[in-house]
Design a protein around this motif. Structure first.
Motif, PDB file in Angstrom:
ATOM      1  N   ALA A  60      51.066  33.271  37.259  1.00 33.68           N
ATOM      2  CA  ALA A  60      50.008  32.986  36.287  1.00 33.68           C
ATOM      3  C   ALA A  60      48.849  33.964  36.425  1.00 33.68           C
ATOM      4  O   ALA A  60      48.337  34.495  35.416  1.00 33.68           O
ATOM      5  CB  ALA A  60      49.518  31.546  36.456  1.00 33.68           C
ATOM      6  N   LEU A  61      48.426  34.226  37.662  1.00 32.13           N
ATOM      7  CA  LEU A  61      47.304  35.150  37.845  1.00 32.13           C
ATOM      8  C   LEU A  61      47.708  36.582  37.517  1.00 32.13           C
ATOM      9  O   LEU A  61      46.863  37.377  37.067  1.00 32.13           O
ATOM     10  CB  LEU A  61      46.770  35.059  39.273  1.00 32.13           C
ATOM     11  CG  LEU A  61      45.968  33.797  39.613  1.00 32.13           C
ATOM     12  CD1 LEU A  61      45.298  33.943  40.978  1.00 32.13           C
ATOM     13  CD2 LEU A  61      44.908  33.494  38.556  1.00 32.13           C
ATOM     14  N   ASP A  66      46.848  41.360  33.866  1.00 32.31           N
ATOM     15  CA  ASP A  66      47.161  42.458  32.940  1.00 32.31           C
ATOM     16  C   ASP A  66      47.179  42.028  31.481  1.00 32.31           C
ATOM     17  O   ASP A  66      47.427  42.848  30.586  1.00 32.31           O
ATOM     18  CB  ASP A  66      48.484  43.134  33.315  1.00 32.31           C
ATOM     19  CG  ASP A  66      49.703  42.225  33.215  1.00 32.31           C
ATOM     20  OD1 ASP A  66      49.589  41.122  32.649  1.00 32.31           O
ATOM     21  OD2 ASP A  66      50.775  42.620  33.714  1.00 32.31           O
ATOM     22  N   GLY A  67      46.941  40.736  31.227  1.00 29.78           N
ATOM     23  CA  GLY A  67      46.868  40.264  29.836  1.00 29.78           C
ATOM     24  C   GLY A  67      48.179  40.303  29.108  1.00 29.78           C
ATOM     25  O   GLY A  67      48.192  40.321  27.871  1.00 29.78           O
ATOM     26  N   HIS A 189      56.225  40.390  38.204  1.00 31.68           N
ATOM     27  CA  HIS A 189      55.616  40.554  36.877  1.00 31.68           C
ATOM     28  C   HIS A 189      55.028  41.945  36.695  1.00 31.68           C
ATOM     29  O   HIS A 189      55.252  42.597  35.665  1.00 31.68           O
ATOM     30  CB  HIS A 189      54.521  39.502  36.670  1.00 31.68           C
ATOM     31  CG  HIS A 189      53.724  39.722  35.417  1.00 31.68           C
ATOM     32  ND1 HIS A 189      54.130  39.266  34.181  1.00 31.68           N
ATOM     33  CD2 HIS A 189      52.545  40.359  35.204  1.00 31.68           C
ATOM     34  CE1 HIS A 189      53.243  39.615  33.256  1.00 31.68           C
ATOM     35  NE2 HIS A 189      52.263  40.277  33.859  1.00 31.68           N
ATOM     36  N   THR A 190      54.254  42.422  37.672  1.00 28.74           N
ATOM     37  CA  THR A 190      53.501  43.671  37.505  1.00 28.74           C
ATOM     38  C   THR A 190      54.252  44.904  37.982  1.00 28.74           C
ATOM     39  O   THR A 190      53.918  46.027  37.588  1.00 28.74           O
ATOM     40  CB  THR A 190      52.169  43.606  38.274  1.00 28.74           C
ATOM     41  OG1 THR A 190      52.447  43.505  39.682  1.00 28.74           O
ATOM     42  CG2 THR A 190      51.338  42.408  37.827  1.00 28.74           C
ATOM     43  N   GLN A 265      40.881  41.850  32.346  1.00 30.08           N
ATOM     44  CA  GLN A 265      41.369  41.547  31.006  1.00 30.08           C
ATOM     45  C   GLN A 265      40.842  40.242  30.419  1.00 30.08           C
ATOM     46  O   GLN A 265      40.661  40.123  29.219  1.00 30.08           O
ATOM     47  CB  GLN A 265      42.907  41.485  31.004  1.00 30.08           C
ATOM     48  CG  GLN A 265      43.605  42.774  31.374  1.00 30.08           C
ATOM     49  CD  GLN A 265      43.547  43.805  30.273  1.00 30.08           C
ATOM     50  OE1 GLN A 265      43.291  43.482  29.120  1.00 30.08           O
ATOM     51  NE2 GLN A 265      43.777  45.059  30.635  1.00 30.08           N
ATOM     52  N   ALA A 266      40.600  39.245  31.257  1.00 35.33           N
ATOM     53  CA  ALA A 266      40.321  37.902  30.754  1.00 35.33           C
ATOM     54  C   ALA A 266      38.934  37.806  30.131  1.00 35.33           C
ATOM     55  O   ALA A 266      37.992  38.495  30.548  1.00 35.33           O
ATOM     56  CB  ALA A 266      40.461  36.884  31.890  1.00 35.33           C
ATOM     57  N   SER A 267      38.800  36.898  29.166  1.00 33.31           N
ATOM     58  CA  SER A 267      37.500  36.613  28.578  1.00 33.31           C
ATOM     59  C   SER A 267      36.654  35.816  29.560  1.00 33.31           C
ATOM     60  O   SER A 267      37.175  35.260  30.542  1.00 33.31           O
ATOM     61  CB  SER A 267      37.670  35.827  27.288  1.00 33.31           C
ATOM     62  OG  SER A 267      38.192  34.533  27.570  1.00 33.31           O
ATOM     63  N   ALA A 268      35.367  35.736  29.284  1.00 31.97           N
ATOM     64  CA  ALA A 268      34.474  34.973  30.158  1.00 31.97           C
ATOM     65  C   ALA A 268      34.896  33.512  30.211  1.00 31.97           C
ATOM     66  O   ALA A 268      34.880  32.885  31.281  1.00 31.97           O
ATOM     67  CB  ALA A 268      33.033  35.106  29.675  1.00 31.97           C
TER      68      ALA A 268
END
Length: 324
Positions: A60-61, A66-67, A189-190, A265-268
């Motif tokens: 999940a993280l 990386d969005g 994932h990455t 990548q994540a929004s606030a």
């Protein structure tokens, strides 16, 4: 110290003393398969959850980092679940092979398949290899970096059963083994291992120190008689203070991992929601501390099992953050 009834002796059907009553293995599994499934702790699923949840945290993280979310991530999710079941089974089988003489001298564990005579050491070794080979087939479906990490995970798995013989901190070695999935799933994932995954791994180790110290308090008297070391014996009546430290380390390190993962990548809003995960997890651990009674083995087992929910809490927040 309070007096409590000893753990139940093994039943005529071969069930294990600390298994869930009326579990699916004892009720539905073919009779010939039951001893081997008990050896894999299939009748005690909490360990599979504790091995699996760090994998799902890491996945999940990594997606937050990386969005990106791809169809292959669904296979990583499922593959981790299957692998956790198999490798937990293989690891427990290895643990029971190496601990067979110790288990025979502990009231809670003498009903396990090897000391009770349900499974021979040779049969257990074959069963361990079968589980590990199936898990390896799942591992090789991941990228090369994840495969290398998966192979390296065998080192702490192999060492852990012996740790209680040479250190008062065997729970650290359990943490090294049980939280490896956070590194592996992130890398699956990455394609590479990044700093947030390492910090998340450290958070998982602190969490393992928390829940396995609680678990080890079931056996402190027997462990003292046979010379087995544990953090429960080391801390004794100071266990609540140490557990608070592990709680703070878990929440703090997981919070740092979330910030590291979310900033690129994540929004606030997504970052705030994800950070609520370790905060809520900490409250659940604090709830366990309020019910702590280190002289009551049944209560310790109950609190230990509650850690499935503890580990699920941040995952729910991470999943919600991915939707924002």
């Amino acid at each position: 110290m309070q007096d409590h009834a000893p753990p139940p002796e093994p039943q005529d059907d071969g069930s294990v003393a600390d298994a869930y009553s009326r579990n699916w293995v004892d009720r539905y599994a073919p009779t010939a398969a039951r001893p081997y499934l008990r050896l894999s702790r299939a009748d005690r699923p909490i360990g599979t959850w504790l091995l699996l949840l760090p994998c799902w945290w890491g996945l999940a993280l990594a997606m937050l980092y990386d969005g990106q979310a791809r169809w292959f991530d669904l296979w990583i999710f499922v593959g981790c679940a299957l692998g956790a079941f198999l490798m937990r089974g293989a690891g427990c089988t290895w643990n029971d092979i190496t601990d067979r003489e110790i288990d025979a001298g502990v009231a809670r564990t003498r009903s396990r398949p090897i000391p009770s005579g349900q499974v021979s050491v040779r049969g257990a070794a074959v069963w361990m290899i079968v589980q590990a080979l199936i898990a390896f087939l799942i591992l090789i479906s991941f990228n090369a970096a994840a495969i290398r990490l998966g192979v390296l995970s065998l080192i702490p798995v192999a060492i852990y059963p012996f740790a209680k013989r040479f250190t008062w901190w065997p729970q650290v070695f359990l943490g090294l083994a049980f939280n490896w999935g956070a590194l592996l799933a992130w890398t699956a994932h990455t394609g590479r291992l990044d700093a947030p995954a390492v910090v998340l791994y450290l958070a998982g180790i602190a969490w393992t120190l928390f829940y396995d110290t609680i678990y080890a308090h079931q056996d402190t008297e027997d462990d003292a008689l046979i010379g087995v070391k544990s953090t429960a014996r080391l801390f004794g009546d100071r266990s609540p203070q140490w557990l608070r430290r592990f709680l703070m380390a878990t929440v703090g390190l997981m919070g740092i991992a979330v910030v590291y993962a979310g900033l690129p990548q994540a929004s606030a809003l997504a970052l705030v929601v994800a950070l609520a995960g370790p905060w809520a997890m900490g409250w659940h651990m604090a709830w366990q501390l309020r019910g702590l009674d280190i002289h009551n083995p049944q209560k310790m087992l109950q609190l230990f099992r509650a850690n499935r929910d503890t580990g699920m809490i941040p995952l729910l927040f991470f999943g919600a953050a991915l939707l924002l």
